[in-house]
Design a protein around this motif. Structure first.
Motif, PDB file in Angstrom:
ATOM      1  N   SER A 317      -0.908  -3.244  10.133  1.00 44.22           N
ATOM      2  CA  SER A 317       0.459  -2.713  10.403  1.00 44.22           C
ATOM      3  C   SER A 317       0.595  -1.276  10.468  1.00 44.22           C
ATOM      4  O   SER A 317       1.537  -0.758  10.591  1.00 44.22           O
ATOM      5  N   GLY A 318      -0.606  -0.622   9.903  1.00 45.22           N
ATOM      6  CA  GLY A 318      -0.678   0.884   9.791  1.00 45.22           C
ATOM      7  C   GLY A 318       0.052   1.436   8.782  1.00 45.22           C
ATOM      8  O   GLY A 318       0.364   2.680   8.484  1.00 45.22           O
ATOM      9  N   GLY A 319       0.376   0.470   7.556  1.00 51.53           N
ATOM     10  CA  GLY A 319       1.112   0.966   6.177  1.00 51.53           C
ATOM     11  C   GLY A 319      -0.031   2.010   5.413  1.00 51.53           C
ATOM     12  O   GLY A 319       0.301   2.510   4.761  1.00 51.53           O
ATOM     13  N   LEU A 320      -1.381   1.548   5.627  1.00 49.62           N
ATOM     14  CA  LEU A 320      -2.315   2.148   5.187  1.00 49.62           C
ATOM     15  C   LEU A 320      -3.304   2.427   6.192  1.00 49.62           C
ATOM     16  O   LEU A 320      -3.700   1.685   7.281  1.00 49.62           O
ATOM     17  N   GLN A 321      -4.144   3.679   6.404  1.00 52.61           N
ATOM     18  CA  GLN A 321      -5.151   4.094   7.136  1.00 52.61           C
ATOM     19  C   GLN A 321      -6.430   4.685   6.447  1.00 52.61           C
ATOM     20  O   GLN A 321      -6.323   5.075   5.455  1.00 52.61           O
ATOM     21  N   SER A 322      -7.465   4.174   7.133  1.00 54.55           N
ATOM     22  CA  SER A 322      -8.817   4.709   6.616  1.00 54.55           C
ATOM     23  C   SER A 322      -9.794   5.704   7.587  1.00 54.55           C
ATOM     24  O   SER A 322      -9.326   5.751   8.721  1.00 54.55           O
ATOM     25  N   SER A 323     -10.391   6.324   6.674  1.00 53.36           N
ATOM     26  CA  SER A 323     -11.104   7.457   7.481  1.00 53.36           C
ATOM     27  C   SER A 323     -12.167   7.469   6.517  1.00 53.36           C
ATOM     28  O   SER A 323     -12.584   7.046   5.515  1.00 53.36           O
ATOM     29  N   ALA A 324     -13.246   8.533   6.966  1.00 50.77           N
ATOM     30  CA  ALA A 324     -14.538   8.648   6.131  1.00 50.77           C
ATOM     31  C   ALA A 324     -14.149   9.400   4.898  1.00 50.77           C
ATOM     32  O   ALA A 324     -14.888   9.112   3.951  1.00 50.77           O
ATOM     33  N   ASP A 325     -13.043  10.020   4.991  1.00 48.42           N
ATOM     34  CA  ASP A 325     -12.417  10.915   3.781  1.00 48.42           C
ATOM     35  C   ASP A 325     -11.793   9.800   2.709  1.00 48.42           C
ATOM     36  O   ASP A 325     -11.654  10.156   1.622  1.00 48.42           O
ATOM     37  N   GLY A 326     -11.288   8.749   3.032  1.00 51.17           N
ATOM     38  CA  GLY A 326     -10.965   7.648   2.059  1.00 51.17           C
ATOM     39  C   GLY A 326      -9.620   7.016   2.674  1.00 51.17           C
ATOM     40  O   GLY A 326      -9.523   6.862   4.052  1.00 51.17           O
ATOM     41  N   ILE A 327      -8.757   6.390   1.840  1.00 52.62           N
ATOM     42  CA  ILE A 327      -7.636   5.391   2.443  1.00 52.62           C
ATOM     43  C   ILE A 327      -6.424   6.402   1.987  1.00 52.62           C
ATOM     44  O   ILE A 327      -6.113   6.843   0.868  1.00 52.62           O
ATOM     45  N   THR A 328      -5.518   6.351   3.065  1.00 53.65           N
ATOM     46  CA  THR A 328      -4.308   7.332   2.852  1.00 53.65           C
ATOM     47  C   THR A 328      -3.195   6.379   3.261  1.00 53.65           C
ATOM     48  O   THR A 328      -3.318   5.623   4.079  1.00 53.65           O
ATOM     49  N   GLU A 329      -1.849   6.850   2.472  1.00 52.33           N
ATOM     50  CA  GLU A 329      -0.414   6.277   3.076  1.00 52.33           C
ATOM     51  C   GLU A 329      -0.084   7.368   3.963  1.00 52.33           C
ATOM     52  O   GLU A 329       0.114   8.316   3.324  1.00 52.33           O
ATOM     53  N   PRO A 330       0.270   7.251   5.273  1.00 54.35           N
ATOM     54  CA  PRO A 330       0.357   8.166   6.177  1.00 54.35           C
ATOM     55  C   PRO A 330       1.961   8.690   6.184  1.00 54.35           C
ATOM     56  O   PRO A 330       2.298   9.916   6.371  1.00 54.35           O
ATOM     57  N   ILE A 331       2.862   8.137   5.573  1.00 52.38           N
ATOM     58  CA  ILE A 331       4.385   8.810   5.529  1.00 52.38           C
ATOM     59  C   ILE A 331       4.504   9.656   4.651  1.00 52.38           C
ATOM     60  O   ILE A 331       4.986  10.929   4.726  1.00 52.38           O
ATOM     61  N   PHE A 332       4.346   9.320   3.120  1.00 52.16           N
ATOM     62  CA  PHE A 332       4.763  10.070   1.866  1.00 52.16           C
ATOM     63  C   PHE A 332       3.328  10.550   1.373  1.00 52.16           C
ATOM     64  O   PHE A 332       3.461  11.304   0.399  1.00 52.16           O
ATOM     65  N   GLY A 333       2.375  10.449   1.729  1.00 55.11           N
ATOM     66  CA  GLY A 333       0.976  10.833   1.113  1.00 55.11           C
ATOM     67  C   GLY A 333       0.782  10.360  -0.458  1.00 55.11           C
ATOM     68  O   GLY A 333       0.408  10.865  -1.187  1.00 55.11           O
ATOM     69  N   LEU A 334       1.175   8.893  -0.639  1.00 55.66           N
ATOM     70  CA  LEU A 334       1.337   8.311  -1.712  1.00 55.66           C
ATOM     71  C   LEU A 334      -0.006   7.975  -2.596  1.00 55.66           C
ATOM     72  O   LEU A 334      -1.003   8.173  -1.761  1.00 55.66           O
ATOM     73  N   ASP A 335      -0.276   7.835  -3.540  1.00 52.65           N
ATOM     74  CA  ASP A 335      -1.551   7.558  -4.306  1.00 52.65           C
ATOM     75  C   ASP A 335      -2.187   6.188  -3.966  1.00 52.65           C
ATOM     76  O   ASP A 335      -1.162   5.317  -3.837  1.00 52.65           O
ATOM     77  N   VAL A 336      -3.211   5.862  -3.597  1.00 50.37           N
ATOM     78  CA  VAL A 336      -3.783   4.696  -3.152  1.00 50.37           C
ATOM     79  C   VAL A 336      -4.827   4.253  -4.208  1.00 50.37           C
ATOM     80  O   VAL A 336      -5.767   4.891  -4.439  1.00 50.37           O
TER      81      VAL A 336
END
Length: 412
Positions: A317-336
């Motif tokens: 659903s896009g609530g979490l996003q992955s990249s080579a740098d890690g897993i992020t939460e895109p709206i608030f930049g929360l700890d994952v």
């Protein structure tokens, strides 16, 4: 725009939380970006189907005590799970949704492949049984609507026979539906369900089922009914003179559409506000509190609330996003919470438990989301975005969605 609570998301956890909050008198807005995962819903809500060793769970409330400390159920505590599991059917019934089952003992539902899986609540016109190795009938008439592609009648019939039942597949040709079959892209559940709203089509179906069902004790139909109500199976049963049960199809799911539309109506009836097509871009945080959020379709307005609930789902659903740098939460930049490097995120065999399924936003015991190691006082996370459990392995995805939604609503 100012509200008591803003719920970000439009899936099962978001809408159950919104209903519970509006029922208590809160002024709630739900910001919905797009399609909900409910379009893949099976017609069941699973509290806990398997334990962490992969063993089938018969008594989910008893098994919850064996879960690891990071699981959302462990965080809220068994007493709260028991309370919320009693609340959920009341809310669903208030929306006009009738479910079979209770939290003291799992029953079994039939999947689109004919496999029986443990479940907590199942729409009461769907196939269920209390025995994992048998169905409560001796002989079944399984209806296959010719041209409809999202129902694997041969797989399901074979599975029914393995469960000790005689099964006769009734291939039925309906003229109205046959006109669509020249274009396979439109022969999906939603298109067929719209045609099934016509009494003439239903009567034609019932007549052909009656002539082909022989001495069957029950008729099983693909779940392409119920867009406009819950009584279609009963109408057909009245004509064929034996019980009629539905079997889930491959997505898109009519059960999910029914669930979504009825819960949304209840939310609005309670005074809730839908802000559809609202993609939340970011949030302003001051002194560990969310002050406001900004949405793409409200570019000149800060959207303000006393409390915020994040129910944006996981990767799908896009609530979490992955990249080579890690897993992020895109709206608030929360700890994952996630494993250290991408090599640890998955296993080579697709049937193994995949580590990434347990990744999610870090929260405390009251589901306050963390940012930079500190909990945000008025931002809660619920549903699939939470860390600490593998929803596929445990069969608890919808249960976690409902339990955490109601728990956060109660805390407010």
């Amino acid at each position: 725009m100012k509200y008591d609570v803003i719920v970000i998301g439009g899936g099962l956890s978001a809408i159950m939380c919104g209903i519970a909050l509006t029922a208590s008198g809160k002024h709630v807005a739900m910001m919905v970006k797009g399609q909900s995962k409910l379009n893949f819903h099976s017609g069941s809500i699973d509290l806990l189907g398997y334990d962490e060793q992969g063993n089938e769970v018969l008594a989910p409330l008893e098994a919850i005590g064996t879960l690891c400390a990071s699981h959302p159920y462990s965080k809220m505590g068994l007493e709260n799970v028991v309370h919320n599991s009693a609340m959920a059917p009341v809310i669903l019934s208030g929306a006009g949704l009738n479910f079979y089952g209770d939290s003291s003992r799992n029953h079994y539902r039939m999947t689109p492949m004919g496999v029986l899986r443990p479940s907590w609540l199942t729409l009461d016109d769907y196939v269920t049984t209390n025995d994992s190795h048998a169905l409560p009938w001796r002989k079944v008439a399984l209806v296959n609507i010719q041209g409809f592609l999202d129902f694997s009648a041969d797989f399901i019939a074979a599975a029914i026979r393995r469960l000790g039942c005689e099964c006769e597949v009734c291939d039925i040709k309906l003229g109205t539906i046959d006109k669509l079959s020249s274009n396979p892209t439109v022969m999906r559940s939603t298109a067929v369900a719209k045609l099934m709203q016509n009494d003439g089509v239903l009567n034609d179906l019932a007549r052909k089922v009656r002539s082909g069902m022989g001495d069957a004790e029950v008729v099983m139909l693909p779940a392409v009914f119920g867009l406009d109500g819950d009584d279609t199976a009963a109408k057909i049963a009245h004509q064929v003179k034996i019980p009629v049960k539905l079997v889930s199809t491959l997505p898109p799911s009519i059960a999910g559409s029914r669930l979504l539309s009825k819960l949304r109506r209840l939310f609005v009836k309670n005074g809730g506000t839908f802000l559809l097509g609202s993609m939340v871009k970011n949030g302003k945080i001051v002194d560990d509190r969310v002050v406001s959020i900004e949405a793409k379709n409200f570019p000149d307005q800060d959207i303000v609330a006393e409390n915020f609930v994040l129910a944006t789902g996981s990767f799908m659903s896009g609530g979490l996003q992955s990249s080579a740098d890690g897993i992020t939460e895109p709206i608030f930049g929360l700890d994952v919470d996630y494993a250290g490097n991408s090599g640890e995120w998955s296993r080579e065999c697709m049937f193994d438990a995949q580590p990434y399924m347990e990744f999610g936003v870090a929260t405390d015991g009251e589901f306050h989301a963390f940012k930079d190691g500190r909990p945000l006082e008025n931002l809660y996370a619920i549903g699939s975005i939470l860390s600490g459990h593998n929803s596929l392995k445990l069969a608890d995805d919808t249960g976690v969605a409902v339990m955490t939604a109601l728990q956060v609503a109660r805390q407010m």
